[in-house]
Design a protein around this motif. Structure first.
Motif, PDB file in Angstrom:
ATOM      1  N   GLN A 100       0.803  -0.985  -0.023  1.00 49.71           N
ATOM      2  CA  GLN A 100       0.287   0.013  -0.216  1.00 49.71           C
ATOM      3  C   GLN A 100       0.798   0.758  -0.001  1.00 49.71           C
TER       4      GLN A 100
ATOM      5  N   THR B  80       6.418  -0.550  -5.539  1.00 45.89           N
ATOM      6  CA  THR B  80       5.695  -0.484  -3.601  1.00 45.89           C
ATOM      7  C   THR B  80       6.907  -1.419  -2.918  1.00 45.89           C
TER       8      THR B  80
ATOM      9  N   TRP C 150      -1.986  -8.037  -8.951  1.00 43.98           N
ATOM     10  CA  TRP C 150      -2.161  -6.592  -9.100  1.00 43.98           C
ATOM     11  C   TRP C 150      -3.467  -7.191  -9.726  1.00 43.98           C
TER      12      TRP C 150
ATOM     13  N   PHE D  82      -6.007  -4.219  -7.479  1.00 39.01           N
ATOM     14  CA  PHE D  82      -5.892  -2.816  -8.157  1.00 39.01           C
ATOM     15  C   PHE D  82      -6.096  -2.833  -9.365  1.00 39.01           C
TER      16      PHE D  82
ATOM     17  N   THR E 214      -9.200   0.804 -10.741  1.00 40.69           N
ATOM     18  CA  THR E 214      -8.661   1.632  -9.380  1.00 40.69           C
ATOM     19  C   THR E 214      -8.066   2.871 -10.884  1.00 40.69           C
TER      20      THR E 214
ATOM     21  N   ASP F  88      -5.168   3.857  -9.687  1.00 40.37           N
ATOM     22  CA  ASP F  88      -2.815   3.854  -9.584  1.00 40.37           C
ATOM     23  C   ASP F  88      -2.310   3.465 -10.040  1.00 40.37           C
TER      24      ASP F  88
ATOM     25  N   TRP G 288      -0.941   0.704 -11.489  1.00 36.52           N
ATOM     26  CA  TRP G 288      -0.955  -0.306 -10.686  1.00 36.52           C
ATOM     27  C   TRP G 288      -0.386  -0.893 -11.901  1.00 36.52           C
TER      28      TRP G 288
ATOM     29  N   TRP H 207       3.476  -0.699 -10.995  1.00 34.88           N
ATOM     30  CA  TRP H 207       3.742  -1.231  -9.529  1.00 34.88           C
ATOM     31  C   TRP H 207       4.187  -2.693 -10.367  1.00 34.88           C
ATOM     32  N   ALA H 208       2.800  -3.471 -11.230  1.00 32.90           N
ATOM     33  CA  ALA H 208       3.389  -4.852 -11.556  1.00 32.90           C
ATOM     34  C   ALA H 208       4.202  -5.260 -11.886  1.00 32.90           C
TER      35      ALA H 208
END
Length: 180
Positions: free
Chosen positions: A29, A37, A132, A136, A139, A141, A143, A146-147
């Motif tokens: 988070q 992250t 992921w 997410f 959303t 975000d 993601w 991030w993934a």
């Protein structure tokens, strides 16, 4: 021949698994940037735990550790993390751990590094895709990035964790057993 773990060994492995998964569910988070992250840094240790148990005690015990670690981590995650993360984590964890344990077991008798490396890399890809997309998707975000960052770190740490794996399994267990 695999030796059965003692109850304290089994409990320690299951608690380590649960702690890694719970920490990762909380840390995911907190982004470091648009590509990563904090959870990406802790999660690969879950593969190390199951592979050490698998090497020492076999796939049945590794699955037992994964089940107990899963139950404890998901229960705690439902309290300490958003439900979507707990559900995504539990789903991804089960799929990726089963893959990791199965691939590791099939490759266990080869060169000492092949089983943990291949199992971790395949399981990391599956875990990333499942987690992921459930946690997410939909959303605002970032993601997908991030993934990708998460997967890059998991793959890199999968290679880096070969050294602790080798040190922890010891010299005698690292040598493949050949039939006479």
């Amino acid at each position: 021949m695999m030796r059965s773990p003692s109850l304290p060994q089994l409990a320690a492995a299951a608690l380590a698994m649960a702690a890694v998964v719970l920490a990762s569910n909380i840390l995911v988070q907190f982004p470091l940037n648009d590509w990563l992250t904090w959870g990406a840094i802790t999660y690969p240790v879950a593969f190390l735990v199951s592979e050490l148990v698998n090497r020492a005690h076999g796939p049945q015990q590794a699955r037992r550790v994964a089940w107990v670690g899963f139950a404890v981590a998901v229960a705690a995650s439902l309290v300490l993390a958003p439900v979507r993360i707990a559900i995504a984590s539990g789903t991804a964890f089960l799929f990726s751990q089963w893959l990791d344990i199965s691939v590791f077991d099939r490759l266990r008798h080869g060169t000492w590094w092949r089983a943990p490396l291949v199992a971790t890399l395949l399981a990391a890809v599956l875990d990333t895709a499942v987690f992921w997309s459930i946690a997410f998707a939909g959303t605002s975000d970032p993601w997908i990035t991030w993934a990708l960052g998460d997967l890059s770190v998991k793959l890199g740490l999968g290679v880096a964790l070969l050294l602790p794996f080798r040190l922890l399994i010891g010299r005698q267990q690292a040598t493949p057993h050949r039939a006479a």
